[in-house]
Design an enzyme around this catalytic site. Structure first.
Site, short mmCIF file in Angstrom:
data_model
loop_
_atom_site.label_atom_id
_atom_site.label_comp_id
_atom_site.label_asym_id
_atom_site.label_seq_id
_atom_site.Cartn_x
_atom_site.Cartn_y
_atom_site.Cartn_z
N GLN A 52 0.69 -1.13 0.04
CA GLN A 52 0.07 0.05 0.07
C GLN A 52 1.03 1.31 0.05
O GLN A 52 0.40 2.47 0.05
CB GLN A 52 -0.84 -0.01 1.17
CG GLN A 52 -2.05 -1.18 1.03
CD GLN A 52 -2.77 -0.89 2.36
OE1 GLN A 52 -2.61 -1.64 3.26
NE2 GLN A 52 -4.17 -0.08 2.21
N CYS A 89 -10.75 -0.22 3.04
CA CYS A 89 -9.28 -0.15 2.96
C CYS A 89 -8.75 1.07 2.50
O CYS A 89 -9.30 1.67 2.17
CB CYS A 89 -9.20 -1.15 1.77
SG CYS A 89 -7.30 -1.34 1.35
N HIS A 131 -6.93 -9.50 6.31
CA HIS A 131 -7.03 -8.35 5.35
C HIS A 131 -5.82 -7.88 4.84
O HIS A 131 -5.49 -7.93 3.58
CB HIS A 131 -7.79 -7.13 5.85
CG HIS A 131 -7.95 -6.12 4.94
ND1 HIS A 131 -9.28 -5.67 4.57
CD2 HIS A 131 -6.89 -5.07 4.62
CE1 HIS A 131 -8.79 -4.51 3.63
NE2 HIS A 131 -7.55 -4.31 3.86
ZN LIG Z 1 -6.43 -3.05 2.85
#
Ligand SMILES: [Zn+2]
Length: 149
Positions: A52, A89, A131
């Site tokens: 991310q 998210c 997750h």
């Molecule tokens: Zn995520």
């Protein structure tokens, strides 16, 4: 310490890559994890996986209601039960969806020095772990999520 830019769906190709394992446990790893904490707290999420922030490695930081965890090359050894709850998210600006997850998991994880240990997690804390681990496989909650009928 630095806040990194969070990758969004605009750069979906990065989020879809398969992360490599961490092989070098050095000061650079420690600095990366410090940056990940800063980035997570700025964004006010429960967890942040390295992909991310564009680092395609099996590292994540989690702070769920004060329970802090750094995941490094984690593996789920055992999983039991199923639980359903809403997820969102930091990389996906879409509505939260229901996702089915294992209720209890036993995880093999690694410390910053590379040593391995096992721990158990359950309920929403286990959900956040699953997750974040999905991010290492290029999987997002919107792939699994559904709306209430
Ligand atoms: Zn995520």
């Amino acid at each position: 310490m630095a806040i990194r830019e969070i990758v969004t769906m605009k750069d979906e190709v990065l989020l879809r890559r398969i992360s490599r394992e961490v092989t070098v446990f050095d000061a650079k790893l420690k600095l990366l994890i410090d940056d990940m904490w800063d980035t997570l707290y700025k964004a006010q999420g429960y967890g942040l996986a390295a992909p991310q922030i564009g680092i395609i490695r099996r590292i994540a930081v989690i702070d769920y209601e004060g329970r802090k965890l750094v995941l490094i090359n984690p593996k789920i050894l055992k999983a039991e039960g199923t639980t359903t709850d809403y997820e969102g998210c930091l990389s996906v600006r879409a509505k939260n969806l229901l996702v089915d997850r294992h209720k209890r998991i036993t995880v093999l994880n690694h410390r910053l020095d590379g040593s391995a240990y096992k721990f158990e997690a359950s309920n929403f804390f286990a959900r956040v772990i699953q997750h974040e681990m999905d991010h290492f496989e290029g999987v997002l909650y919107i792939d699994k999520g559904y709306e209430e009928e």
